[in-house]
Design a protein around this motif. Structure first.
Motif, PDB file in Angstrom:
ATOM      1  N   TYR A  34      22.358 142.530 107.617  1.00  0.00           N
ATOM      2  CA  TYR A  34      21.894 143.880 107.922  1.00  0.00           C
ATOM      3  C   TYR A  34      22.654 144.929 107.116  1.00  0.00           C
ATOM      4  O   TYR A  34      23.868 144.866 106.965  1.00  0.00           O
ATOM      5  N   THR A  35      21.932 145.892 106.606  1.00  0.00           N
ATOM      6  CA  THR A  35      22.366 147.031 105.789  1.00  0.00           C
ATOM      7  C   THR A  35      22.848 146.629 104.399  1.00  0.00           C
ATOM      8  O   THR A  35      23.447 147.429 103.694  1.00  0.00           O
TER       9      THR A  35
ATOM     10  N   THR B  29      12.671 155.240 103.967  1.00  0.00           N
ATOM     11  CA  THR B  29      12.828 153.838 103.595  1.00  0.00           C
ATOM     12  C   THR B  29      14.044 153.268 104.311  1.00  0.00           C
ATOM     13  O   THR B  29      15.102 153.877 104.323  1.00  0.00           O
ATOM     14  N   ASP B  30      13.882 152.095 104.873  1.00  0.00           N
ATOM     15  CA  ASP B  30      14.967 151.469 105.633  1.00  0.00           C
ATOM     16  C   ASP B  30      15.427 150.212 104.902  1.00  0.00           C
ATOM     17  O   ASP B  30      15.151 150.011 103.728  1.00  0.00           O
ATOM     18  N   VAL B  31      16.059 149.333 105.611  1.00  0.00           N
ATOM     19  CA  VAL B  31      16.758 148.182 105.044  1.00  0.00           C
ATOM     20  C   VAL B  31      15.850 146.981 104.752  1.00  0.00           C
ATOM     21  O   VAL B  31      14.792 146.816 105.344  1.00  0.00           O
TER      22      VAL B  31
ATOM     23  N   LYS C  72      11.981 147.301 106.073  1.00  0.00           N
ATOM     24  CA  LYS C  72      11.362 148.262 106.986  1.00  0.00           C
ATOM     25  C   LYS C  72      10.902 149.483 106.192  1.00  0.00           C
ATOM     26  O   LYS C  72      11.669 150.048 105.417  1.00  0.00           O
ATOM     27  N   ASN C  73       9.660 149.846 106.409  1.00  0.00           N
ATOM     28  CA  ASN C  73       9.040 151.001 105.745  1.00  0.00           C
ATOM     29  C   ASN C  73       8.965 150.853 104.231  1.00  0.00           C
ATOM     30  O   ASN C  73       8.860 151.856 103.524  1.00  0.00           O
TER      31      ASN C  73
END
Length: 131
Positions: free
Chosen positions: A64-65, A98-100, A118-119
């Motif tokens: 994540y991230t 915009t996400d990860v 995501k997105n």
């Protein structure tokens, strides 16, 4: 009980991530957690395991991230490889919304691997090249 971040299956057992360095084996009939797999790279825990996918006997998990996916031996929890997807999404497509990176899919019939986030406006097919 607890959070579920990612879920994958080998066809018999479910594998659940919870955002930590642990992946849990889960019985698909009862949803009871079984064995806890602690994921490590070079002997150190790998935290923030998110999306999971079962690919050819290994668990793939995005961290994540980050723009990294780790390839995990489910028997030992050892990271056997890292897929670095830095720069995959073009800079011009990155916006405040915009996400990860967090989508991994595998087509076993064609041995094709897909990733997204995501997105994200795109789905990418990737090919792994060993260095």
């Amino acid at each position: 009980a607890g959070e579920g971040w990612g879920l994958a299956t080998d066809g018999e057992t479910l594998y659940l991530s919870d955002g930590s360095e642990h992946i849990w084996e889960v019985d698909p009939a009862t949803f009871r957690r079984g064995r806890k797999i602690t994921v490590t790279a070079a002997g150190r825990p790998v935290q923030f395991l998110n999306e999971l996918e079962w690919i050819e006997g290994k668990i793939w998990a995005n961290v994540y991230t980050t723009d990294q996916i780790v390839i995990i031996d489910p028997a030992t929890g050892t990271v056997e490889g890292v897929v670095d997807l830095a720069g995959l999404l073009p800079e011009e497509e990155i916006t405040p919304a915009t996400d990860v990176l967090n989508g991994i899919a595998y087509d076993a019939a064609t041995r094709r691997i897909f990733v997204t986030g995501k997105n994200w406006s795109r789905l990418f097919e990737i090919e792994i090249v060993k260095k």
